[in-house]
Scaffold this motif. Structure first.
Motif, short mmCIF file in Angstrom:
data_model
loop_
_atom_site.label_atom_id
_atom_site.label_comp_id
_atom_site.label_asym_id
_atom_site.label_seq_id
_atom_site.Cartn_x
_atom_site.Cartn_y
_atom_site.Cartn_z
N SER A 245 -4.88 -4.99 5.91
CA SER A 245 -3.56 -4.36 5.88
C SER A 245 -3.31 -3.68 4.53
O SER A 245 -3.92 -4.01 3.52
N GLU A 246 -2.37 -2.73 4.54
CA GLU A 246 -1.99 -2.07 3.29
C GLU A 246 -1.38 -3.09 2.32
O GLU A 246 -1.60 -3.00 1.11
N GLU A 247 -0.63 -4.04 2.85
CA GLU A 247 -0.03 -5.06 2.00
C GLU A 247 -1.10 -5.88 1.31
O GLU A 247 -0.98 -6.25 0.13
N ARG B 245 -2.47 -4.01 -1.57
CA ARG B 245 -1.54 -4.00 -2.70
C ARG B 245 -1.50 -5.32 -3.45
O ARG B 245 -1.30 -5.34 -4.66
N THR B 246 -1.68 -6.43 -2.73
CA THR B 246 -1.33 -7.74 -3.32
C THR B 246 -2.47 -8.74 -3.43
O THR B 246 -2.33 -9.73 -4.13
N TYR C 251 -1.32 -0.07 -7.55
CA TYR C 251 -1.36 -1.48 -7.18
C TYR C 251 -2.73 -2.09 -7.43
O TYR C 251 -3.76 -1.47 -7.16
N LYS D 102 1.47 -4.47 -10.39
CA LYS D 102 2.38 -3.94 -9.39
C LYS D 102 3.09 -2.79 -10.07
O LYS D 102 4.05 -2.97 -10.82
#
Length: 535
Positions: free
Chosen positions: A117-119, A122-123, A97, A85
């Motif tokens: 999704s973008e999230e 990232r995760t 990310y 992160k």
């Protein structure tokens, strides 16, 4: 439980086969330990990972028509297979990310192409890998890449990296990504299982312009000279008195390429790559680099150099960037070693004191907006290496309150009870912070262990941060390895912070001796466990 999120236990770090390992971040995906692949092809073929990282790369490869080996090589180059992160280290360069270090507009485009999704990009590890594969596939279509030829993917790899500097592009693909492909790599979980395996592609070459031969540094002979226009003269009469340690929040080549870009408006004197095999110098030590956006405040640095208060830290410092991230769980031994040699040379040339108040974290001096090099930079090891290379040593074994800073074969800290809180709120701490707890009539100490191979007489010192809420009667309990209490020493922690305070000299036995910071004293105060020194 998701295969990427197998939990780590604190003791696992000590069992890793790597030379430098720190405690794991509890909120991040457990990072595999990276080791060089010494197995035969048959052994590699026979071994399978139970944690599906290989399967995730294979799935993304099949879905988007991108070589799995290329995806693995990029992930290793960028993050050493950590789900990072990232943070913003340089204005204008967005945070990175995930395993593939996707950043900025690439996150949104990867999400669109992968249908997530973008999230998630990232995760979530699978989404991050799929997003990167989708981007590479799109770049391959745009560039007309012959997909069956591994070397032909080099231009698409450059597109994904976002690097615009021609020499940095060439260095990134030839020395880094395709260098990993030629060598191969295996990553293991903390339990020793293979998490990612990349078989060597010994003959593969990137179909891309070769890097130019570069001049070497005049300040530090092993470094490559890659001049940045982003500097100015130091104020007249200013002595260089500090080294600032940074992490790039990205890979080595992307880092130095941004710092030599006039549009970036930032620079550093040096950048050290992840393995320690290459260092770039961008600004001469005599000139003022633009690597820290803070005015000096000695209250953040143990009350040291208060005469410099209000000055730009750039005026009197040398900045060293390191390929990697503040969120990573450990730093490669080669990188720490190469950086320590460089810092030794700088301290010799500039007359800089070799301690943790003159070789300082970026995040310590600019805490509002920066945390690098992060909580797992091995400060005690690093300072000790600098002193060793310079022909000086510390006066004794130092055991810090952060085990990432300790050689745990020689010393470590252990906490009892749940009341000890990690903090860096009060300046003057040793290393990267300290533990604080309220006083109470309970046997819940912070215990510093140190190993002696033979019985010896040693002096013990303690370090703490001082404040008005500290106990004036903090008990330090000294034990030998046989379990005999040698002394209980009461210390006033409202005074003498940010320095070594002698507890006494004792006859210790061979084995694991200990010094405990006890909570059992007058109520209504705080006791501090920061560091001890045995000399």
């Amino acid at each position: 439980m998701h295969p990427f999120r197998k939990p780590l236990v604190a003791a696992a770090a000590a069992a890793l086969s790597l030379a430098a390992c720190g405690p794991q971040e509890p909120t991040s995906t457990p990072a595999p330990a990276v080791i060089e692949d010494a197995r035969t092809p048959a052994q590699r073929e026979a071994e399978r990972t139970p944690y599906e990282l290989d399967a995730a790369f294979a799935k993304a490869s099949a879905e988007f028509g991108v070589p799995a080996s290329l995806l693995k090589a990029i992930a290793y180059t960028e993050t050493r297979f950590e789900m990072v992160k990232g943070e913003v280290e340089f204005e204008g360069m967005p945070a990175a990310y995930g395993l593939m270090a996707l950043r900025g507009a690439n996150v949104a485009e990867a999400a669109r192409l992968a249908g997530v999704s973008e999230e998630a990009v990232r995760t979530q590890p699978e989404a991050n890998i799929r997003g990167a594969a989708a981007l590479l596939s799109a770049y391959a279509d745009k560039l007309g890449v012959q997909r069956a030829e591994l070397g032909a993917w080099a231009p698409a790899v450059v597109e994904l990296s976002g690097i615009t500097h021609a020499d940095a592009q060439a260095n990134y693909v030839h020395a880094e990504v395709y260098g990993v492909l030629r060598k191969g790599v295996v990553a293991s979980t903390p339990e020793g299982h293979v998490a990612v395996s990349l078989m060597p592609e010994a003959g593969v070459q990137a179909q891309f312009t070769s890097p130019r031969v570069s001049a070497m540094s005049a300040d530090y002979a092993p470094a490559i000279w890659r001049p940045s226009p982003n500097y100015n003269a130091r104020p007249a009469g200013t002595d260089v008195s500090m080294i600032i340690i940074h992490t790039c929040e990205g890979s080595y080549s992307s880092c130095w390429s941004w710092l030599v870009n006039s549009a970036s408006g930032v620079s550093a004197h040096y950048v050290v790559n992840e393995s320690g095999s290459e260092i770039s110098q961008l600004v001469t030590e005599a000139n003022r680099g633009w690597h820290i956006g803070a005015s000096y405040d000695c209250n953040l640095n143990g009350g040291v150099m208060c005469g410099a208060n209000g000055q730009s830290v750039n005026n009197f410092s040398v900045g060293i960037e390191h390929g990697g991230f503040a969120s990573q769980t450990s730093f490669p031994a080669g990188q720490i070693d190469a950086s320590a040699k460089l810092s030794c040379d700088i301290t010799k040339g500039q007359g800089i004191v070799r301690d943790s108040y003159h070789i300082v974290a970026h995040g310590r001096l600019q805490p509002a907006t920066r945390t690098d090099p992060g909580p797992n930079w091995p400060w005690s090891t690093y300072i000790s290496k600098i002193q060793s290379y310079c022909g000086t040593t510390t006066t004794g074994l130092i055991v810090d309150s952060n085990n990432a800073n300790n050689d745990t074969s020689k010393g470590y800290i252990e906490l009892t009870g749940a009341s000890w809180v990690s903090s860096s709120n009060v300046g003057g701490f040793y290393g990267s912070g300290y533990y604080a707890s309220s006083t109470a009539a309970v046997s819940e100490p912070a215990t510093f262990y140190f190993y002696l191979p033979a019985a010896a007489t040693k002096t013990v010192d303690a370090w703490w941060t001082s404040a008005t809420d500290r106990s004036t009667t903090t008990p330090f309990v000294i034990w030998n390895a046989a379990g005999t209490k040698l002394a209980t020493v009461s210390m006033n922690q409202q005074i003498n912070g940010g320095r070594w305070n002698t507890l006494g000299t004792y006859n210790f036995s061979a084995g694991w001796n200990k010094v405990q910071v006890s909570r059992w004293t007058t109520s209504g105060a705080q006791v501090i466990a920061d560091a001890i020194q045995v000399r």
